[in-house]
Design an enzyme around this catalytic site. Structure first.
Site, mmCIF file in Angstrom:
data_model
loop_
_atom_site.group_PDB
_atom_site.id
_atom_site.type_symbol
_atom_site.label_atom_id
_atom_site.label_comp_id
_atom_site.label_asym_id
_atom_site.label_seq_id
_atom_site.Cartn_x
_atom_site.Cartn_y
_atom_site.Cartn_z
ATOM 1 C CD GLU A 1 1.773 -5.649 5.628
ATOM 2 O OE1 GLU A 1 2.630 -6.531 5.853
ATOM 3 O OE2 GLU A 1 0.940 -5.736 4.705
ATOM 4 C CB ALA B 1 -0.887 -0.014 1.240
ATOM 5 C CD GLU C 1 -2.137 -7.604 2.863
ATOM 6 O OE1 GLU C 1 -1.869 -6.441 2.498
ATOM 7 O OE2 GLU C 1 -2.538 -7.866 4.008
ATOM 8 N N GLY D 1 0.618 -4.995 0.880
ATOM 9 C CA GLY D 1 -0.584 -5.017 0.043
ATOM 10 C C GLY D 1 -0.323 -5.637 -1.331
HETATM 11 N N1 CO8 Z 1 4.588 3.175 -0.708
HETATM 12 C C1 CO8 Z 1 4.971 4.360 -1.249
HETATM 13 N N2 CO8 Z 1 6.129 4.495 -1.934
HETATM 14 C C2 CO8 Z 1 6.912 3.414 -2.065
HETATM 15 C C3 CO8 Z 1 6.573 2.154 -1.524
HETATM 16 C C4 CO8 Z 1 5.329 2.065 -0.812
HETATM 17 N N3 CO8 Z 1 4.889 0.922 -0.315
HETATM 18 N N4 CO8 Z 1 7.551 1.271 -1.793
HETATM 19 C C5 CO8 Z 1 8.471 1.952 -2.494
HETATM 20 N N5 CO8 Z 1 8.113 3.250 -2.651
HETATM 21 C C6 CO8 Z 1 8.843 4.320 -3.328
HETATM 22 C C7 CO8 Z 1 10.028 4.799 -2.519
HETATM 23 O O1 CO8 Z 1 9.650 5.719 -1.522
HETATM 24 C C8 CO8 Z 1 10.896 5.397 -3.599
HETATM 25 O O2 CO8 Z 1 10.367 6.670 -3.913
HETATM 26 P P1 CO8 Z 1 11.370 7.977 -3.914
HETATM 27 O O3 CO8 Z 1 12.328 7.700 -5.031
HETATM 28 O O4 CO8 Z 1 10.441 9.118 -4.174
HETATM 29 O O5 CO8 Z 1 12.031 7.990 -2.589
HETATM 30 C C9 CO8 Z 1 10.647 4.508 -4.807
HETATM 31 O O6 CO8 Z 1 9.408 3.834 -4.546
HETATM 32 C C10 CO8 Z 1 11.721 3.470 -5.003
HETATM 33 O O7 CO8 Z 1 11.855 2.760 -3.780
HETATM 34 P P2 CO8 Z 1 13.274 2.511 -3.085
HETATM 35 O O8 CO8 Z 1 14.220 3.616 -3.397
HETATM 36 O O9 CO8 Z 1 13.011 2.206 -1.644
HETATM 37 O O10 CO8 Z 1 13.737 1.193 -3.885
HETATM 38 P P3 CO8 Z 1 14.737 0.080 -3.351
HETATM 39 O O11 CO8 Z 1 15.033 -0.767 -4.550
HETATM 40 O O12 CO8 Z 1 15.867 0.665 -2.608
HETATM 41 O O13 CO8 Z 1 13.881 -0.785 -2.288
HETATM 42 C C11 CO8 Z 1 11.917 -1.944 -1.488
HETATM 43 C C12 CO8 Z 1 12.780 -1.522 -2.722
HETATM 44 C C13 CO8 Z 1 12.712 -2.946 -0.642
HETATM 45 C C14 CO8 Z 1 10.673 -2.599 -2.029
HETATM 46 C C15 CO8 Z 1 11.586 -0.687 -0.639
HETATM 47 O O14 CO8 Z 1 11.058 0.309 -1.508
HETATM 48 C C16 CO8 Z 1 10.576 -0.929 0.421
HETATM 49 O O15 CO8 Z 1 10.901 -1.484 1.450
HETATM 50 N N6 CO8 Z 1 9.301 -0.491 0.211
HETATM 51 C C17 CO8 Z 1 8.272 -0.574 1.188
HETATM 52 C C18 CO8 Z 1 7.749 -1.975 1.324
HETATM 53 C C19 CO8 Z 1 6.680 -2.042 2.411
HETATM 54 O O16 CO8 Z 1 6.927 -1.788 3.562
HETATM 55 N N7 CO8 Z 1 5.450 -2.416 2.009
HETATM 56 C C20 CO8 Z 1 4.349 -2.526 2.921
HETATM 57 C C21 CO8 Z 1 3.513 -1.275 2.895
HETATM 58 S S1 CO8 Z 1 2.230 -1.281 4.117
HETATM 59 C C22 CO8 Z 1 0.987 -2.199 3.404
HETATM 60 O O17 CO8 Z 1 1.097 -2.670 2.310
HETATM 61 C C23 CO8 Z 1 -0.245 -2.356 4.237
HETATM 62 C C24 CO8 Z 1 -1.389 -3.066 3.515
HETATM 63 C C25 CO8 Z 1 -2.673 -2.841 4.252
HETATM 64 C C26 CO8 Z 1 -3.258 -1.526 3.875
HETATM 65 C C27 CO8 Z 1 -4.434 -1.105 4.643
HETATM 66 C C28 CO8 Z 1 -4.867 0.302 4.193
HETATM 67 C C29 CO8 Z 1 -5.566 1.152 5.210
#
Ligand code: CO8
Length: 257
Positions: free
Chosen positions: A131, A65, A111, A108
């Protein structure tokens, strides 16, 4: 259809939906989930479409998400808007939806893939429910679907530690149905979807409905449910055609009736 966060196309009887927020690794924004729902409405209503493939990019199916969108949410807004419910549209689709996953399928994103009917994974795929590292827990089915797919112990470990699972482990655990070389993922997913789309649509839809029932009800009731759908198949032209084709040693031409 014109969308900002997804791309759609059709190839014969197959629809391909590609998540398309490359700068955010296809993070599932509210807009993306709304557009995905609209595309599914459209393809579900289109009689020419027999199967849908949902995919992302080489680097990410979806990295979860949208954290930037969620960061300032308060309880009442989260509760009232119930953003997570939009993912329910995917599992509710009555036509088959195949997830073709390359790269990250996290939170997400994992999911969303699990909401599809089965997952074809590139050898680059990585699944996880991170998460917990954000101070929250899965909210779009992670604790429920993952547990049913891979069992309590692995689901618990993944949700409590946030560790990622590589494609090979995901296949062993039963999360994905097949692993493919990344370069072949989309072609193979489309071929699989074409194969399904060539079968009788009512038979495909009823098989899907019946398998989904297996997760919800006890065996005896599930068997009765299956029997009712099975008997209903004898009211279709496709059953006549499928069995006639077998006896006449020719390929069946299903009409969806
Ligand atoms: N949300 C928003 N932006 C994201 C997300 C995300 N989930 N994942 C990556 N991005 C963005 C980064 O912020 C970055 O943007 P910017 O260049 O502007 O800083 C761009 O994408 C590239 O990401 P990275 O530079 O981090 O890329 P890497 O190759 O270094 O890393 C990863 C890749 C490992 C995937 C890393 O981006 C990461 O850890 N992302 C987050 C993963 C995460 O924690 N996901 C879980 C999110 S919470 C969720 O899904 C809850 C679901 C239930 C929802 C209920 C709703 C109410």
């Amino acid at each position: 259809m014109a969308f900002e966060t997804i791309l759609t196309e059709t190839r014969g009887h197959v629809a391909l939906i590609r998540l398309n927020r490359p700068k955010a690794l296809n993070a599932l924004s509210d807009q993306l989930l709304t557009e995905l729902g609209t595309a599914l409405d459209h393809f579900e209503a289109d009689d020419a479409i027999g199967c849908i493939v949902l995919t992302g990019s080489e680097k990410a199916f979806a990295a979860g998400a949208d954290i930037k969108e969620m960061a300032s949410l308060d309880f009442l807004t989260a509760y009232k808007n119930d953003f997570a419910h939009k993912i329910d549209r995917v599992a509710a689709c009555r036509k088959p939806v195949i997830a073709a996953v390359a790269g990250y399928a996290l939170g997400g994103g994992c999911e969303l893939a699990m909401s599809c009917d089965f997952i074809l994974a590139a050898d680059t795929a990585k699944f996880g429910q991170p998460e917990i590292t954000l101070g929250i827990m899965p909210g779009m089915g992670g604790t429920q679907r993952l547990t049913r797919l891979i069992g309590r112990s692995k689901a618990m470990e993944m949700c409590l530690t946030g560790r990622m699972m590589e494609a090979a482990e995901a296949e062993r655990a039963g999360l994905v149905s097949r692993i493919l070389p990344a370069d072949d993922l989309i072609d193979e997913a489309l071929k699989t979807a074409e194969k399904i789309a060539d079968f009788s649509l009512p038979a495909v839809m009823m098989a899907k409905e019946s398998i989904n029932r297996a997760e919800e009800i006890a065996l005896a009731e599930g068997l009765r449910f299956e029997r009712r759908l099975f008997n209903a198949m004898f009211g279709t032209e496709d059953q006549k055609e499928g069995m006639a084709a077998f006896m006449e040693k020719r390929g069946a031409q299903f009409s969806g009736r």
